[in-house]
Design a protein around this motif. Sequence first.
Motif, mmCIF file in Angstrom:
data_model
loop_
_atom_site.group_PDB
_atom_site.id
_atom_site.type_symbol
_atom_site.label_atom_id
_atom_site.label_comp_id
_atom_site.label_asym_id
_atom_site.label_seq_id
_atom_site.Cartn_x
_atom_site.Cartn_y
_atom_site.Cartn_z
ATOM 1 N N GLY A 191 0.815 -1.211 0.000
ATOM 2 C CA GLY A 191 0.000 0.000 0.000
ATOM 3 C C GLY A 191 0.844 1.255 0.000
ATOM 4 N N ILE A 192 0.488 2.209 -0.857
ATOM 5 C CA ILE A 192 1.174 3.503 -0.899
ATOM 6 C C ILE A 192 0.162 4.595 -0.548
ATOM 7 N N ALA A 193 0.684 5.766 -0.229
ATOM 8 C CA ALA A 193 -0.192 6.873 0.171
ATOM 9 C C ALA A 193 -0.966 7.401 -1.031
ATOM 10 N N TYR A 194 -2.106 8.027 -0.750
ATOM 11 C CA TYR A 194 -2.952 8.556 -1.812
ATOM 12 C C TYR A 194 -2.251 9.664 -2.608
ATOM 13 N N GLU A 195 -1.370 10.407 -1.959
ATOM 14 C CA GLU A 195 -0.711 11.502 -2.660
ATOM 15 C C GLU A 195 0.454 11.035 -3.523
ATOM 16 N N ASN A 196 0.855 9.752 -3.419
ATOM 17 C CA ASN A 196 1.954 9.234 -4.222
ATOM 18 C C ASN A 196 1.502 8.953 -5.658
ATOM 19 N N GLU A 200 4.679 5.751 -11.029
ATOM 20 C CA GLU A 200 6.074 5.734 -10.582
ATOM 21 C C GLU A 200 6.312 4.597 -9.589
ATOM 22 N N ALA A 201 5.372 4.357 -8.703
ATOM 23 C CA ALA A 201 5.513 3.259 -7.742
ATOM 24 C C ALA A 201 5.559 1.911 -8.468
ATOM 25 N N LYS A 202 4.704 1.739 -9.471
ATOM 26 C CA LYS A 202 4.715 0.494 -10.238
ATOM 27 C C LYS A 202 6.044 0.321 -10.961
ATOM 28 N N HIS A 203 6.596 1.411 -11.469
ATOM 29 C CA HIS A 203 7.883 1.346 -12.154
ATOM 30 C C HIS A 203 8.999 0.918 -11.188
ATOM 31 N N VAL A 204 9.005 1.462 -9.988
ATOM 32 C CA VAL A 204 10.014 1.091 -8.987
ATOM 33 C C VAL A 204 9.895 -0.389 -8.622
ATOM 34 N N ILE A 205 8.671 -0.871 -8.471
ATOM 35 C CA ILE A 205 8.460 -2.272 -8.103
ATOM 36 C C ILE A 205 8.958 -3.206 -9.202
ATOM 37 N N ILE A 219 8.658 -14.671 -22.016
ATOM 38 C CA ILE A 219 7.443 -14.383 -22.776
ATOM 39 C C ILE A 219 6.221 -15.029 -22.127
ATOM 40 N N ASP A 220 6.394 -16.251 -21.640
ATOM 41 C CA ASP A 220 5.260 -16.980 -21.059
ATOM 42 C C ASP A 220 5.018 -16.637 -19.592
ATOM 43 N N HIS A 221 6.018 -16.063 -18.927
ATOM 44 C CA HIS A 221 5.892 -15.769 -17.492
ATOM 45 C C HIS A 221 6.270 -14.309 -17.269
ATOM 46 N N GLN A 222 5.268 -13.455 -17.320
ATOM 47 C CA GLN A 222 5.482 -12.021 -17.198
ATOM 48 C C GLN A 222 5.068 -11.540 -15.809
ATOM 49 N N ASN A 223 5.923 -10.736 -15.204
ATOM 50 C CA ASN A 223 5.643 -10.133 -13.902
ATOM 51 C C ASN A 223 4.963 -8.782 -14.110
ATOM 52 N N PHE A 224 4.016 -8.448 -13.255
ATOM 53 C CA PHE A 224 3.294 -7.196 -13.430
ATOM 54 C C PHE A 224 2.729 -6.716 -12.100
ATOM 55 N N VAL A 225 2.297 -5.461 -12.082
ATOM 56 C CA VAL A 225 1.715 -4.820 -10.900
ATOM 57 C C VAL A 225 0.415 -4.160 -11.330
ATOM 58 N N ILE A 226 -0.640 -4.348 -10.548
ATOM 59 C CA ILE A 226 -1.928 -3.735 -10.873
ATOM 60 C C ILE A 226 -2.480 -3.032 -9.634
ATOM 61 N N GLU A 227 -3.383 -2.057 -9.897
ATOM 62 C CA GLU A 227 -4.087 -1.397 -8.803
ATOM 63 C C GLU A 227 -5.151 -2.358 -8.279
ATOM 64 N N ASP A 228 -5.090 -2.662 -6.986
ATOM 65 C CA ASP A 228 -5.971 -3.682 -6.432
ATOM 66 C C ASP A 228 -7.152 -3.092 -5.669
ATOM 67 N N GLU A 229 -6.905 -2.033 -4.875
ATOM 68 C CA GLU A 229 -7.977 -1.545 -4.005
ATOM 69 C C GLU A 229 -7.671 -0.134 -3.527
ATOM 70 N N LEU A 230 -8.735 0.661 -3.403
ATOM 71 C CA LEU A 230 -8.632 1.961 -2.726
ATOM 72 C C LEU A 230 -9.023 1.736 -1.271
ATOM 73 N N ALA A 231 -8.032 1.473 -0.447
ATOM 74 C CA ALA A 231 -8.293 1.143 0.950
ATOM 75 C C ALA A 231 -8.499 2.420 1.769
ATOM 76 N N THR A 232 -8.689 2.241 3.056
ATOM 77 C CA THR A 232 -8.984 3.379 3.931
ATOM 78 C C THR A 232 -7.854 4.394 3.947
ATOM 79 N N SER A 233 -6.617 3.893 4.060
ATOM 80 C CA SER A 233 -5.482 4.806 4.196
ATOM 81 C C SER A 233 -4.496 4.713 3.047
ATOM 82 N N THR A 234 -4.635 3.716 2.181
ATOM 83 C CA THR A 234 -3.639 3.477 1.141
ATOM 84 C C THR A 234 -4.299 3.115 -0.186
ATOM 85 N N VAL A 235 -3.527 3.290 -1.231
ATOM 86 C CA VAL A 235 -3.851 2.706 -2.537
ATOM 87 C C VAL A 235 -3.073 1.400 -2.618
ATOM 88 N N ASN A 236 -3.785 0.279 -2.639
ATOM 89 C CA ASN A 236 -3.133 -1.033 -2.596
ATOM 90 C C ASN A 236 -2.770 -1.498 -4.002
#
Length: 306
Positions: A191-196, A200-205, A219-236
């Motif tokens: 989870g990262i802060a809403y103001e972040n 850029e966070a996905k790029h760092v990860i 090609i067959d096994h690609q790593n990725f990051v997606i927005e999962d949830e707008l939680a109470t205090s964080t963007v997950n």
Amino acid sequence: MDVNQESHQTVTDSFLSFYDQLTAQLPGIGLGLLIVIFGTLIATWLGQFARKRIASRTKDPLMSQFLSKALKYTLIMIAIILALKAAGLGAIATGIFTAAGASAVVLGFAFKDIGQNFIAGIILAFSRPYDVDDTVEIGENFGKVKALEFRYTKLKTFDGKDVYIPNSDVLTKPVTNYTEDGFFRWDFIVGIAYENNINEAKHVILETLEKEPNVIADIDHQNFVIEDELATSTVNLKVYFWVDTKDFRKTALITKGSVVRNVKEALENAGFYMPADIQEVKIYGAEKDFPIRISKPEPDNKESNK
């Protein structure tokens, strides 16, 4: 000749007759013992030979082990039958098979589970969802396959337990093989802060995942990051990455722990804030209804004297 003498003569004649018959059959009995001994040795040798040949041709240790045992025990049974006939006890062998046939129905009900597991073992020897040292999950059991016997499949769990699963259960229960494909995808949430900035966070990860030597990317096994949830205090953000399953539990778990740690440190070094859950408390009603009183601090004595 009185009755006692006649009975004594009868016993003597019976003993002599038995002795003569036993003496006459001794060569056959000795030959039968030799057949059993040499038959067992030959069956053992042929079983080992068949196991090596099948294993070298099929690269399948489970099948080779199962078929070699089946061949060994079949040859031993044949040797026992030949030994009984050589000893002049062919009638006994015939009687054994007759009794076995007559009691097949009774034994079938009495040993139904054994028969099911044996047949299931034969099926698994030729067509099965795992090999030796594969990491599998069968029902509630999770571990490495160590052996396929006539009645059961042996698993070694990762906490050191030996589990013997009936072969019939292997055929009827879902089997999850973590090793057949060789790859497994882990995931975790950060989870990262809403103001972040999310991109850029996905790029760092993703850069952090590329630096991890045990993380697989093709090609067959690609790593990725997606927005999962707008939680109470964080963007997950949910992170997905692939690992090798040859040493599934130890290496894969160590790799996951290393990725989680490195992602946290990389985000912190890049200036991202990962807040904990924040609880907001609202007070409704007049101040007199609230049991806590707020008082102003008393002025310093020095300042009051001035």
